[in-house]
Enzyme design. Structure first.
Site, short mmCIF file in Angstrom:
data_model
loop_
_atom_site.label_atom_id
_atom_site.label_comp_id
_atom_site.label_asym_id
_atom_site.label_seq_id
_atom_site.Cartn_x
_atom_site.Cartn_y
_atom_site.Cartn_z
N TYR A 89 35.24 22.23 97.17
CA TYR A 89 36.09 23.13 96.40
C TYR A 89 37.18 23.69 97.32
CZ TYR A 89 33.92 22.67 91.93
OH TYR A 89 33.54 22.15 90.72
N ASP A 113 42.38 22.94 79.22
CA ASP A 113 41.41 24.00 79.52
C ASP A 113 41.68 25.19 78.61
OD1 ASP A 113 39.49 25.72 80.92
OD2 ASP A 113 39.61 24.24 82.52
N ASP A 148 39.76 25.18 96.52
CA ASP A 148 40.37 26.45 96.10
C ASP A 148 39.60 27.63 96.69
OD1 ASP A 148 38.21 25.67 94.44
OD2 ASP A 148 38.79 27.12 92.91
N TRP A 166 41.09 24.17 91.85
CA TRP A 166 41.30 24.95 90.62
C TRP A 166 42.43 25.93 90.86
CZ3 TRP A 166 39.01 22.80 86.66
CH2 TRP A 166 37.85 22.06 86.87
N HIS A 177 35.55 24.88 77.54
CA HIS A 177 36.92 25.05 78.06
C HIS A 177 37.95 24.55 77.05
CE1 HIS A 177 35.85 26.53 82.04
NE2 HIS A 177 34.87 25.65 82.07
N ASP A 212 31.66 20.47 81.58
CA ASP A 212 31.10 21.57 82.36
C ASP A 212 31.14 22.87 81.56
OD1 ASP A 212 33.92 21.51 82.51
OD2 ASP A 212 33.88 22.94 84.15
N GLU A 213 30.26 23.78 81.96
CA GLU A 213 30.31 25.17 81.51
C GLU A 213 30.56 25.30 80.00
OE1 GLU A 213 31.89 27.14 85.65
OE2 GLU A 213 33.42 26.41 84.28
N ARG A 236 45.57 26.38 84.38
CA ARG A 236 45.52 27.82 84.68
C ARG A 236 46.91 28.30 85.07
NH1 ARG A 236 40.32 26.12 85.56
NH2 ARG A 236 39.00 27.13 83.99
N GLU A 261 43.43 29.05 89.24
CA GLU A 261 43.55 30.43 88.74
C GLU A 261 44.43 31.27 89.67
OE1 GLU A 261 40.75 28.72 88.80
OE2 GLU A 261 39.37 29.31 87.21
N TRP A 263 29.03 18.39 90.64
CA TRP A 263 29.79 19.51 91.20
C TRP A 263 28.94 20.72 91.54
CZ3 TRP A 263 30.82 24.45 89.00
CH2 TRP A 263 30.35 24.64 87.71
#
Ligand code: ACM
Ligand code: ZN
Length: 535
Positions: free
Chosen positions: A418, A193, A420, A469, A264, A326-327, A164, A471, A393
């Site tokens: 987490y 990612d 972040d 993370w 991702h 993930d995701e 990121r 971002e 997670w």
């Protein structure tokens, strides 16, 4: 009502002179015995280091650890060294026994990792200034103690995300140094990612030529608004990766590389658009969960990812490779004739099962190369994937389910792990992903990674990990702030027996010494906070 005596006792117990009896070591060791009445050890010129040749690397580490702040360079000695390294096969892997007496320090371990952790404890027995990189005037004494110590878990990790917002090798090395000082031993390096492919792959140069450059970045702090400013390629060359791996190895930190799949994957798809399901994929690198994922029905997807993994295993000697998972929204797979055909050919009832099969394919590929595979917990939505460990997670229930079924598990549940997420520091100058559940350090400290598991499933919990993370991380100072002191809490959870962990005790050691050490390490750590008093 407090009597004068109890009030006096409370004051006395906080006096510095008594503190030496229970040194402020983080993570808290398994057992510490004070040698009552014994004189402390004082570091001095002319002292020596020696012992079993299996620990030659750690002897060098000790010299280099003590030298910068003290200016004292231990000389090698074969007979009767001041710092003696002794091989002791009865001690557990990563464990050590340390005896500090006047004029003599003995370090016992079965393996170099244990001796290395003894050195980290020695460092913490000295004043915090020992962490400085330049000479400091001081008297370098350690209390006379006997310590027996070994970690609770084998996996004590931190995940860093250079995708990121990219950071270079120097930034990584400072965090590795700080991690090692807290006996953390795994760096999960999230290398690919949507917003950037950060690892050079010789067979597929477009992955970094195109995928490591960014046409635009979501700014300012808005997931869906792009700044429209192209950024040139930013990535780690294979030479840099080898350098980081070697650096980490000296600190007894294993690097687990992550190659995200099937989701991702926008950066990779920008480099190789034919790997998307759709003919015209939307490749805007917004933050969040994007719908473009690798096509699971296209043989070229497997060919590319296998080629990538070939180079990954050649670069990273560790036992585990992370394959993301993930995701990964199934919108594209559902609409793709190739993915539909693959699903049927594999006998899958739905796209979750296809994702599990996709993970199993790469687990088997890695197994052929002698490696274990780990993935985020979505990879078990279509059934437990054969041969894959699970990183839990979205809570701990996936991890509990996997451990009960005999799969290895790393616990990293949000929000507790987490780091972040907002840490509730008053007047915090740094920014966080909006609307996440806050995760102050005392919440992080509260997790027991093995909670809810029957005794027979507990050995399958490899350990835990904090995820950072990026971002909202623009520079080392933001990274330091979010990572520390929460990573010290992660370190203690991973190391110290659950029954010996108490928030107040951790807070006391951190406030008396741990925070000063972070500062001397040059980290822009956030202040140590406490739960509101009415809790
Ligand atoms: C994750 O936080 N998406 C693993
Ligand atoms: Zn497809």
């Amino acid at each position: 009502m407090r009597t004068l005596l109890t009030a006096a006792l409370a004051v006395t117990l906080t006096l510095p002179c008594l503190r030496a009896a229970v040194p402020d070591i983080v993570p808290r060791p398994v057992s510490v015995a004070e040698q009552a009445g014994a004189k402390p050890f004082t570091l001095a010129w002319g002292q020596t280091v020696g012992g079993d040749a299996r620990f030659a690397g750690e002897m060098e580490t000790l010299r280099q650890t003590l030298f910068p702040a003290t200016g004292i360079w231990l000389k090698p000695a074969e007979a009767n060294p001041t710092f003696a390294f002794v091989h002791d096969a009865t001690l557990p892997k990563e464990g050590y026994a340390l005896t500090v007496a006047e004029g003599k320090v003995e370090i016992r371990a079965s393996e170099p990792a244990g001796a290395f952790y003894a050195i980290q404890t020695i460092r913490q027995l000295f004043p915090a200034d020992i962490y400085r990189k330049a000479p400091v005037r001081g008297t370098w004494t350690m209390p006379a103690v006997t310590i027996k110590d070994a970690p609770r878990y084998a996996w004590r990790g931190i995940m860093l995300d250079p995708c990121r917002n990219f950071f270079g090798v120097a930034s990584l090395k400072r965090q590795l140094d700080a991690m090692a000082a807290h006996k953390l031993n795994v760096l999960h390096w999230h290398l690919t990612d949507d917003q950037g492919w950060r690892i050079e792959i010789k067979k597929y140069p477009r992955l970094t030529e195109i995928g490591a450059a960014r046409p635009s970045t979501p700014r300012p702090f808005n997931r869906l608004k792009q700044d429209g400013e192209p950024v040139p390629p930013q990535f780690y060359t294979q030479e840099e990766i080898r350098e980081v791996v070697a650096y980490a190895a000296k600190l007894h930190i294993t690097i687990v590389p992550e190659i995200e799949m099937p989701g991702h994957a926008v950066a990779a798809i920008r480099a190789y658009p034919e790997l998307a399901c759709a003919a015209n994929p939307d490749l805007t690198p917004n933050w969040g969960v994007l719908k473009e994922i690798f096509c699971a029905g296209n043989p070229k997807t497997y060919e590319l990812l296998e080629g990538v993994l070939d180079e990954v295993v050649a670069l990273f000697p560790g036992a585990y490779v992370h394959i993301g998972g993930d995701e990964a929204p199934k919108t594209r797979w559902n609409a793709c004739p190739k993915c539909q055909a693959k699903m049927k050919a594999l006998g899958c009832k739905n796209m979750h099962e296809l994702q599990t099969k996709f993970a199993e394919h790469f687990a088997a590929y890695l197994a052929k190369k002698g490696r274990n595979c780990i993935g985020w917990d979505e990879i078990l939505e279509g059934g437990l994937p054969k041969g894959a460990a699970i990183m839990s997670w979205r809570g701990t229930s996936a991890g509990v389910k996997a451990a009960k079924a005999g799969h290895k598990v790393v616990m990293t549940p949000k929000p507790v792990c987490y780091i972040d997420y907002n840490q509730l520091v008053p007047n915090d100058p740094y920014e966080y992903i909006p609307n996440n559940t806050p995760n102050p350090i005392w919440i992080t400290y509260s997790i027991d990674p093995s909670e809810g598991l029957p005794p027979e499933a507990q050995p399958f919990v490899l350990g835990l990990q904090g995820n950072l993370w990026a971002e909202y991380i623009r520079a080392d100072e933001d990274c330091d702030w979010k990572m520390w002191p929460r990573a010290a809490a992660i370190a203690e959870i991973g190391w110290t027996p659950q029954a010996d962990r108490k928030w107040e005790d951790f807070h006391g050691r951190m406030s008396r010494a741990g925070m000063a050490r972070l500062q001397r390490l040059g980290l822009n750590a956030a202040p140590l906070t406490e739960p509101p008093k009415d809790k």
